[in-house]
Write an enzyme that holds these catalytic residues in place. Structure first.
Site, PDB file in Angstrom:
ATOM      1  N   LYS A 108       0.841  -1.190   0.000  1.00 50.99           N
ATOM      2  CA  LYS A 108       0.000   0.000   0.000  1.00 50.99           C
ATOM      3  C   LYS A 108       0.882   1.247   0.000  1.00 50.99           C
ATOM      4  CE  LYS A 108      -2.972   3.097   2.365  1.00 50.99           C
ATOM      5  NZ  LYS A 108      -2.171   4.166   1.722  1.00 50.99           N
ATOM      6  N   GLY A 117       6.332   5.510   8.500  1.00 45.29           N
ATOM      7  CA  GLY A 117       5.399   6.618   8.623  1.00 45.29           C
ATOM      8  C   GLY A 117       5.446   7.229  10.007  1.00 45.29           C
ATOM      9  N   THR A 152       0.701   6.498  14.064  1.00 42.09           N
ATOM     10  CA  THR A 152       0.174   5.396  13.256  1.00 42.09           C
ATOM     11  C   THR A 152       0.922   4.107  13.547  1.00 42.09           C
ATOM     12  OG1 THR A 152      -0.409   6.951  11.498  1.00 42.09           O
ATOM     13  CG2 THR A 152      -0.331   4.622  10.911  1.00 42.09           C
ATOM     14  N   GLU A 177       9.327   1.790  11.043  1.00 36.36           N
ATOM     15  CA  GLU A 177      10.296   2.890  10.908  1.00 36.36           C
ATOM     16  C   GLU A 177       9.473   4.167  10.987  1.00 36.36           C
ATOM     17  OE1 GLU A 177      12.062   5.903  10.064  1.00 36.36           O
ATOM     18  OE2 GLU A 177      11.917   5.295   7.955  1.00 36.36           O
ATOM     19  N   CYS A 227      12.757  11.759   7.189  1.00 40.26           N
ATOM     20  CA  CYS A 227      12.817  11.385   8.596  1.00 40.26           C
ATOM     21  C   CYS A 227      14.229  11.488   9.155  1.00 40.26           C
ATOM     22  CB  CYS A 227      12.271   9.973   8.793  1.00 40.26           C
ATOM     23  SG  CYS A 227      13.153   8.700   7.857  1.00 40.26           S
ATOM     24  N   GLU A 238       8.132  16.076  15.883  1.00 45.79           N
ATOM     25  CA  GLU A 238       8.595  16.074  14.501  1.00 45.79           C
ATOM     26  C   GLU A 238       7.726  16.997  13.653  1.00 45.79           C
ATOM     27  OE1 GLU A 238      10.070  12.712  11.399  1.00 45.79           O
ATOM     28  OE2 GLU A 238       8.026  12.479  12.161  1.00 45.79           O
TER      29      GLU A 238
END
Length: 481
Positions: A172, A225, A229, A247, A281, A383
Site C-alpha cells: 500500500k 510513517g 500510526t 520505521e 525522517c 517532529e
C-alpha cells in the site's frame, strides 16, 4: 486527468465500488489524478490471488526470483525520465532530486536485494555426528505500507526483500503520492511478473491500511510513517502475533564542534536540514553548535539559507520545491506559530513565499531557522517534517549529549568534529539507531537501519530485511555409524 488503478492478480483494475480519491499536484494545488479508495473487497481479491501464487513463487530458484527484480530495475532505468517526472508531479520535490536520488535509489534497492539474496548460502552446524541445517523460509503473504516523502524509494526498499525472499506482497503506497507505484505496476506487467506475487492496493490509510494490518492471512507488516500510526499498527498486529517492522519519526540532533571541517560541515548541513523541503525522517532538525563558533556559524548559515531558491519543482534552478499537501503545510505553519508563542526568534523564513505564474497557488514554505527556544519546547520535541530547524549553543561534550538525548525520538544523529575519539565516544552515548560522523545520508545498504525509542521497532537493510521476511527453521539430524 490521470486514472490510477490498483494492481491485482497481474492486472490493472479500478476499485470494486468505484470510489476514488483526488490526487493533487503540490506545485500548483490542482487535482491531476484520481486514485482508487480501495475497500476490503479489493483486499480480498488481492489476498486470494496471492494465496494461489505463493507456492509456485516460493518454490522458484532464488536466482529466478532475483532475475525478475533485475529486469524490473532495468525497465525503470530505461524509463527514468517518466518516473522522475511522475515523482515530482506527485510529491512536489525538485525534478533534479527525483532524477538524481529518488529513482536511482529505487533502482539500486531492487538490484541490491536481488544480488544479496543470490549471495547468501545455507548455514549448517556440526557437533560430532549431529548436523543442524538452518533453513530460511518465506512467511507467506506480507504487507508493506510506505510513506509519501520518498514514494518509490521506500516502496521498493520494502517490497524488494519481501519478494526476493519468496513472499507474496500486498503493498500500500501513500494515497497522497500514488503515481510512481502505479507506473511500477505497469513495469511489473511488462516484466511478466507472475500474477498475484505483488498486489498494489491504493486508498485511505485509515481504511484500507487498517484492513491490511488486521487481516489474518497477512503474516507481517513493514511500515514507514508517523509514530502515532506506528503505535496503532503495533497494537493491532499484536492481536494476531504478526511480525512487525516500524520505521517512524525522527527529531534528529546535529552536534557541531569548533574543531570541525567548517566548510564541509556547512555544505552538508544545508542538505541535512532542507533536502526534500525537510520532509525526510533523517533530516537534522535540531542543530547544536559549540559556543565558541556559534555567532560565526549562525551568521553564515542564515546567509546561505536565504539564498535557497524556492519554487517550481520543474525549474532546474529550484532548490526547494513544494510541500506535499495543503494539510501538511498548515501543520508546518502551526509549529512555527507555536515557536513564536514560546519565545522563539525567527532568524529567517517562517513565511509563505510569493511564487509567480502557474505555481502561485501551490503549497510552499520558506526555509526557516529558529533561535532561542527552550529545549522542552514543543517545536524541539515533536517532529515537524518540514523546512524548519532550530539552533542552540552548547558549552562542552556533556551538555551536547544532554541536549541531543532530550527527546522521545531516536532515529539518527550527526556529529561534526575532527576528533575521532570524541566522535566515537559521543556516538556510543547518543540515543539513536544511526550516527553519522562528518557526513550525512551516506548509506551502505548492507547495514541495519532503524531507530530506537519512539522512532522505530526492528531493523531494515541488508540481511536484516531478509531475516524479517523469513522464518528460520532448524533441521537437526543425527547420523549413526
Amino acid at each position: 486527468m490521470i486514472k490510477i488503478k490498483n494492481y491485482i492478480n497481474g492486472d490493472l483494475a479500478l476499485p470494486t465500488d468505484n470510489q476514488c480519491l483526488d490526487v493533487f499536484n503540490p506545485s500548483n494545488g490542482e487535482v491531476y489524478a484520481k486514485c482508487p479508495n480501495s475497500s476490503i473487497d479489493d483486499l480480498e481479491l488481492a489476498i486470494e490471488s496471492s494465496k494461489k501464487s505463493f507456492q509456485k513463487w516460493s518454490s522458484l530458484k532464488q536466482s529466478e526470483r532475483s532475475d525478475f527484480l533485475f529486469l524490473i530495475a532495468d525497465l525503470i532505468e530505461k524509463n527514468i525520465d517518466d518516473f522522475a517526472n511522475a515523482e515530482s508531479l506527485d510529491n512536489g520535490k525538485p525534478l533534479t532530486l527525483s532524477k538524481s536520488l529518488d529513482i536511482p535509489r529505487s533502482i539500486k534497492n531492487l538490484r541490491f536485494f536481488a544480488s544479496l539474496s543470490n549471495s547468501i548460502r545455507p548455514v549448517s552446524y556440526r557437533k560430532e555426528n549431529v548436523i543442524s541445517d538452518i533453513l530460511k523460509q518465506p512467511l507467506g503473504i506480507v504487507g508493506t505500507i510506505s510513506p509519501w516523502n520518498l514514494p518509490l524509494y521506500l516502496f521498493t526498499w520494502k517490497i524488494a526483500p519481501a519478494l526476493v525472499s519468496g513472499n507474496c506482497v500486498i503493498a500500500k503506497p501513500s494515497e497522497i503520492t500514488p503515481y510512481t507505484a502505479y507506473l511500477f505496476s505497469k513495469i511489473c506487467i511488462e516484466a511478466e511478473l507472475p500474477k498475484g506475487v505483488l498486489n498494489i492496493i491504493h486508498g485511505d490509510g485509515k481504511v484500507i491500511g487498517r484492513e491490511i494490518v488486521k487481516h489474518d492471512k497477512i503474516k507481517a507488516i513493514s511500515f514507514t510513517g508517523g509514530t502515532k500510526t506506528g503505535k496503532e499498527i503495533a497494537i493491532q498486529a499484536s492481536n494476531n502475533l504478526k511480525k512487525i517492522n516500524l520505521e517512524m519519526g525522527g527529531k534528529n540532533p546535529v552536534l557541531i564542534f569548533d574543531d570541525c571541517d567548517y566548510d564541509k560541515m556547512m555544505n552538508s548541513l544545508l542538505k541535512s536540514s532542507f533536502l526534500n523541503q525537510g520532509q525526510i525522517c533523517l533530516a537534522g532538525s535540531r542543530i547544536y553548535i559549540q559556543k565558541t563558533i556559534y555567532k560565526k556559524f549562525r551568521d553564515e548559515f542564515i546567509e546561505r539559507v536565504k539564498k535557497l531558491k524556492v519554487g517550481d519543482p520543474f525549474d532546474k534552478k529550484t532548490n526547494q520545491g513544494a510541500i506535499v499537501s495543503s494539510q501538511h503545510l498548515e501543520k508546518i505553519i502551526m509549529y512555527v506559530k507555536k515557536a513564536v508563542d514560546e519565545g522563539g526568534h525567527i532568524a529567517t523564513g517562517g513565511d509563505i513565499p510569493d511564487i509567480p505564474n502557474e505555481c502561485c497557488n501551490g503549497w510552499y514554505f520558506s526555509p526557516t531557522v529558529i533561535e532561542n527556544l527552550p529545549q522542552n519546547s514543543i517545536v524541539n520535541q515533536e517532529e515537524i517534517f518540514g523546512p524548519v530547524v532550530t539552533l542552540a549553543e552548547f558549552e562542552d561534550e556533556k551538555e551536547a549529549i544532554q541536549m541531543a538525548n532530550n527527546t522521545n525520538y531516536g532515529l539518527a544523529s550527526i556529529i561534526w568534529t575532527k576528533d575521532i575519539n570524541r566522535a566515537h565516544k559521543l556516538a556510543e552515548l547518543i540515543e539513536s539507531g544511526l550516527v553519522w560522523v562528518n557526513c550525512w545520508l551516506e548509506r551502505d545498504l548492507r547495514t541495519p537501519f532503524g531507530g530506537i525509542k519512539n522512532s522505530g521497532f526492528g531493523k531494515e537493510g541488508g540481511k536484516y530485511a531478509l531475516d524479517f521476511f523469513t522464518e528460520s527453521k532448524n533441521i537437526c539430524t543425527k547420523y549413526y555409524d
